[in-house]
Motif scaffolding. Structure first.
Motif, PDB file in Angstrom:
ATOM      1  N   ALA A 192      37.451  51.810 -57.657  1.00 17.15           N
ATOM      2  CA  ALA A 192      38.789  50.792 -57.235  1.00 17.15           C
ATOM      3  C   ALA A 192      39.917  51.302 -58.117  1.00 17.15           C
ATOM      4  O   ALA A 192      41.119  51.538 -57.637  1.00 17.15           O
ATOM      5  CB  ALA A 192      38.468  49.206 -57.564  1.00 17.15           C
ATOM      6  N   LYS A 193      39.448  51.415 -59.425  1.00 12.51           N
ATOM      7  CA  LYS A 193      40.665  51.979 -60.269  1.00 12.51           C
ATOM      8  C   LYS A 193      41.083  53.269 -60.059  1.00 12.51           C
ATOM      9  O   LYS A 193      42.534  53.620 -60.046  1.00 12.51           O
ATOM     10  CB  LYS A 193      40.105  51.889 -61.774  1.00 12.51           C
ATOM     11  N   LEU A 194      40.476  54.171 -59.844  1.00 15.66           N
ATOM     12  CA  LEU A 194      40.521  55.537 -59.203  1.00 15.66           C
ATOM     13  C   LEU A 194      41.693  55.409 -58.097  1.00 15.66           C
ATOM     14  O   LEU A 194      42.439  56.247 -57.884  1.00 15.66           O
ATOM     15  CB  LEU A 194      39.540  56.466 -59.328  1.00 15.66           C
ATOM     16  N   ARG A 195      41.195  54.544 -57.148  1.00 13.12           N
ATOM     17  CA  ARG A 195      42.021  54.638 -55.831  1.00 13.12           C
ATOM     18  C   ARG A 195      43.139  53.912 -56.143  1.00 13.12           C
ATOM     19  O   ARG A 195      44.355  54.390 -55.589  1.00 13.12           O
ATOM     20  CB  ARG A 195      41.134  53.832 -54.749  1.00 13.12           C
ATOM     21  N   LYS A 196      43.396  52.968 -56.913  1.00 14.85           N
ATOM     22  CA  LYS A 196      44.823  52.357 -57.212  1.00 14.85           C
ATOM     23  C   LYS A 196      45.621  53.483 -57.815  1.00 14.85           C
ATOM     24  O   LYS A 196      46.623  53.620 -57.497  1.00 14.85           O
ATOM     25  CB  LYS A 196      44.518  51.338 -58.258  1.00 14.85           C
ATOM     26  N   TYR A 197      45.031  54.243 -58.755  1.00 12.47           N
ATOM     27  CA  TYR A 197      45.887  55.350 -59.426  1.00 12.47           C
ATOM     28  C   TYR A 197      46.371  56.013 -58.325  1.00 12.47           C
ATOM     29  O   TYR A 197      47.397  56.573 -58.462  1.00 12.47           O
ATOM     30  CB  TYR A 197      45.072  55.906 -60.497  1.00 12.47           C
ATOM     31  N   ALA A 198      45.365  56.550 -57.320  1.00 11.06           N
ATOM     32  CA  ALA A 198      45.947  57.527 -56.488  1.00 11.06           C
ATOM     33  C   ALA A 198      46.993  56.857 -55.467  1.00 11.06           C
ATOM     34  O   ALA A 198      47.949  57.401 -55.462  1.00 11.06           O
ATOM     35  CB  ALA A 198      44.693  57.759 -55.433  1.00 11.06           C
ATOM     36  N   LYS A 199      47.004  55.731 -55.150  1.00  3.92           N
ATOM     37  CA  LYS A 199      47.785  54.872 -54.427  1.00  3.92           C
ATOM     38  C   LYS A 199      49.443  54.705 -55.173  1.00  3.92           C
ATOM     39  O   LYS A 199      50.325  55.179 -54.718  1.00  3.92           O
ATOM     40  CB  LYS A 199      47.279  53.462 -54.143  1.00  3.92           C
ATOM     41  N   ASP A 200      49.151  54.417 -56.538  1.00  2.00           N
ATOM     42  CA  ASP A 200      50.246  54.294 -57.430  1.00  2.00           C
ATOM     43  C   ASP A 200      51.063  55.642 -57.551  1.00  2.00           C
ATOM     44  O   ASP A 200      52.378  55.619 -57.512  1.00  2.00           O
ATOM     45  CB  ASP A 200      49.892  53.912 -58.867  1.00  2.00           C
ATOM     46  N   TYR A 201      50.399  56.672 -57.282  1.00  2.00           N
ATOM     47  CA  TYR A 201      51.099  58.183 -57.590  1.00  2.00           C
ATOM     48  C   TYR A 201      51.082  58.923 -56.142  1.00  2.00           C
ATOM     49  O   TYR A 201      51.326  60.080 -56.082  1.00  2.00           O
ATOM     50  CB  TYR A 201      50.381  59.117 -58.506  1.00  2.00           C
ATOM     51  N   ASN A 202      50.936  58.085 -55.044  1.00  3.24           N
ATOM     52  CA  ASN A 202      51.196  58.717 -53.564  1.00  3.24           C
ATOM     53  C   ASN A 202      50.452  60.026 -53.624  1.00  3.24           C
ATOM     54  O   ASN A 202      50.743  61.137 -52.927  1.00  3.24           O
ATOM     55  CB  ASN A 202      52.620  58.989 -53.394  1.00  3.24           C
ATOM     56  N   ILE A 203      49.141  59.971 -54.361  1.00  2.00           N
ATOM     57  CA  ILE A 203      48.123  60.941 -53.883  1.00  2.00           C
ATOM     58  C   ILE A 203      47.217  60.557 -52.686  1.00  2.00           C
ATOM     59  O   ILE A 203      46.686  59.471 -52.540  1.00  2.00           O
ATOM     60  CB  ILE A 203      47.206  61.066 -55.010  1.00  2.00           C
ATOM     61  N   ASN A 204      47.109  61.479 -51.400  1.00  2.78           N
ATOM     62  CA  ASN A 204      46.470  61.219 -50.293  1.00  2.78           C
ATOM     63  C   ASN A 204      45.033  61.321 -50.621  1.00  2.78           C
ATOM     64  O   ASN A 204      44.691  62.467 -51.052  1.00  2.78           O
ATOM     65  CB  ASN A 204      46.842  62.266 -49.287  1.00  2.78           C
ATOM     66  N   VAL A 205      44.202  60.267 -50.454  1.00  2.34           N
ATOM     67  CA  VAL A 205      42.947  60.248 -50.871  1.00  2.34           C
ATOM     68  C   VAL A 205      42.151  59.851 -49.395  1.00  2.34           C
ATOM     69  O   VAL A 205      40.990  59.531 -49.489  1.00  2.34           O
ATOM     70  CB  VAL A 205      42.476  59.369 -51.777  1.00  2.34           C
ATOM     71  N   VAL A 220      38.305  60.572 -48.175  1.00  2.00           N
ATOM     72  CA  VAL A 220      37.345  60.825 -49.207  1.00  2.00           C
ATOM     73  C   VAL A 220      36.454  59.517 -49.313  1.00  2.00           C
ATOM     74  O   VAL A 220      36.868  58.359 -49.437  1.00  2.00           O
ATOM     75  CB  VAL A 220      38.345  60.791 -50.677  1.00  2.00           C
ATOM     76  N   VAL A 221      35.032  60.081 -49.670  1.00  2.00           N
ATOM     77  CA  VAL A 221      34.182  58.957 -49.441  1.00  2.00           C
ATOM     78  C   VAL A 221      33.263  58.911 -50.913  1.00  2.00           C
ATOM     79  O   VAL A 221      33.312  57.982 -51.523  1.00  2.00           O
ATOM     80  CB  VAL A 221      33.125  59.214 -48.460  1.00  2.00           C
ATOM     81  N   GLU A 222      33.264  60.132 -51.233  1.00  2.00           N
ATOM     82  CA  GLU A 222      32.526  60.452 -52.634  1.00  2.00           C
ATOM     83  C   GLU A 222      33.383  60.400 -53.815  1.00  2.00           C
ATOM     84  O   GLU A 222      34.383  60.827 -53.596  1.00  2.00           O
ATOM     85  CB  GLU A 222      31.726  61.803 -52.829  1.00  2.00           C
ATOM     86  N   LYS A 223      32.742  59.630 -54.881  1.00  3.39           N
ATOM     87  CA  LYS A 223      33.811  59.595 -56.249  1.00  3.39           C
ATOM     88  C   LYS A 223      34.022  60.790 -56.802  1.00  3.39           C
ATOM     89  O   LYS A 223      35.178  61.009 -57.240  1.00  3.39           O
ATOM     90  CB  LYS A 223      32.850  58.902 -57.279  1.00  3.39           C
ATOM     91  N   ASP A 224      33.167  61.609 -56.663  1.00  2.00           N
ATOM     92  CA  ASP A 224      33.308  63.352 -57.324  1.00  2.00           C
ATOM     93  C   ASP A 224      34.589  63.964 -56.333  1.00  2.00           C
ATOM     94  O   ASP A 224      35.492  64.589 -56.966  1.00  2.00           O
ATOM     95  CB  ASP A 224      32.229  63.949 -57.392  1.00  2.00           C
ATOM     96  N   ASP A 225      34.579  63.752 -55.086  1.00  3.76           N
ATOM     97  CA  ASP A 225      35.615  64.043 -54.230  1.00  3.76           C
ATOM     98  C   ASP A 225      37.106  63.734 -54.650  1.00  3.76           C
ATOM     99  O   ASP A 225      38.039  64.271 -54.651  1.00  3.76           O
ATOM    100  CB  ASP A 225      35.113  64.069 -52.702  1.00  3.76           C
ATOM    101  N   LEU A 226      37.012  62.252 -54.894  1.00  4.55           N
ATOM    102  CA  LEU A 226      38.299  61.595 -55.370  1.00  4.55           C
ATOM    103  C   LEU A 226      38.675  62.068 -56.628  1.00  4.55           C
ATOM    104  O   LEU A 226      40.013  62.346 -56.806  1.00  4.55           O
ATOM    105  CB  LEU A 226      37.818  60.095 -55.314  1.00  4.55           C
ATOM    106  N   ILE A 227      37.722  62.153 -57.562  1.00  5.81           N
ATOM    107  CA  ILE A 227      38.125  62.817 -58.908  1.00  5.81           C
ATOM    108  C   ILE A 227      38.726  64.242 -58.823  1.00  5.81           C
ATOM    109  O   ILE A 227      39.750  64.544 -59.296  1.00  5.81           O
ATOM    110  CB  ILE A 227      36.791  62.686 -59.741  1.00  5.81           C
ATOM    111  N   ASP A 228      37.993  65.110 -57.752  1.00 12.75           N
ATOM    112  CA  ASP A 228      38.602  66.603 -57.846  1.00 12.75           C
ATOM    113  C   ASP A 228      39.908  66.461 -57.248  1.00 12.75           C
ATOM    114  O   ASP A 228      40.964  66.980 -57.495  1.00 12.75           O
ATOM    115  CB  ASP A 228      37.697  67.080 -56.695  1.00 12.75           C
ATOM    116  N   ARG A 229      40.298  65.647 -56.299  1.00 15.06           N
ATOM    117  CA  ARG A 229      41.694  65.459 -55.461  1.00 15.06           C
ATOM    118  C   ARG A 229      42.667  64.914 -56.537  1.00 15.06           C
ATOM    119  O   ARG A 229      43.811  65.377 -56.746  1.00 15.06           O
ATOM    120  CB  ARG A 229      41.476  64.342 -54.327  1.00 15.06           C
ATOM    121  N   LEU A 230      42.347  63.733 -57.467  1.00 16.51           N
ATOM    122  CA  LEU A 230      43.179  63.580 -58.772  1.00 16.51           C
ATOM    123  C   LEU A 230      43.466  64.638 -59.538  1.00 16.51           C
ATOM    124  O   LEU A 230      44.780  64.775 -59.739  1.00 16.51           O
ATOM    125  CB  LEU A 230      42.506  62.345 -59.210  1.00 16.51           C
TER     126      LEU A 230
END
Length: 83
Positions: free
Chosen positions: A29-42, A45-55
């Motif tokens: 949830a915190k990683l997704r919020k960070y992505a949203k705050d910085y307008n990073i398209n996620v 993305v289902v897997e946490k590691d994929d989300l981290i790679d995107r960030l």
């Protein structure tokens, strides 16, 4: 270690510019919020590691863009004789 504060309407979230190991310790949830705050398209993305790679990739692209812009600014000013 660099630290960045992201202020949102709900609260301030501390996000560190760390590697994958430290990001894995954060909640999804915190990683997704960070992505949203910085307008990073996620989207999609289902897997946490994929989300981290995107960030991390977004952070690298932003850093490269900032370095390029600063370099171009200096070159432009040098051509004008300011430096």
């Amino acid at each position: 270690m660099f630290k960045r504060f992201v202020f949102s309407s709900s609260n301030a979230i501390l996000v560190t510019a760390a590697g994958k190991g430290q990001l894995r310790g954060q909640s999804l949830a915190k990683l997704r919020k960070y992505a949203k705050d910085y307008n990073i398209n996620v989207n999609g993305v289902v897997e946490k590691d994929d989300l981290i790679d995107r960030l991390i990739n977004a952070r690298v692209r932003a850093t490269r863009s900032a370095i390029f812009a600063a370099t171009e600014h200096i070159r432009c000013r040098a051509r004008m004789g300011v430096y």
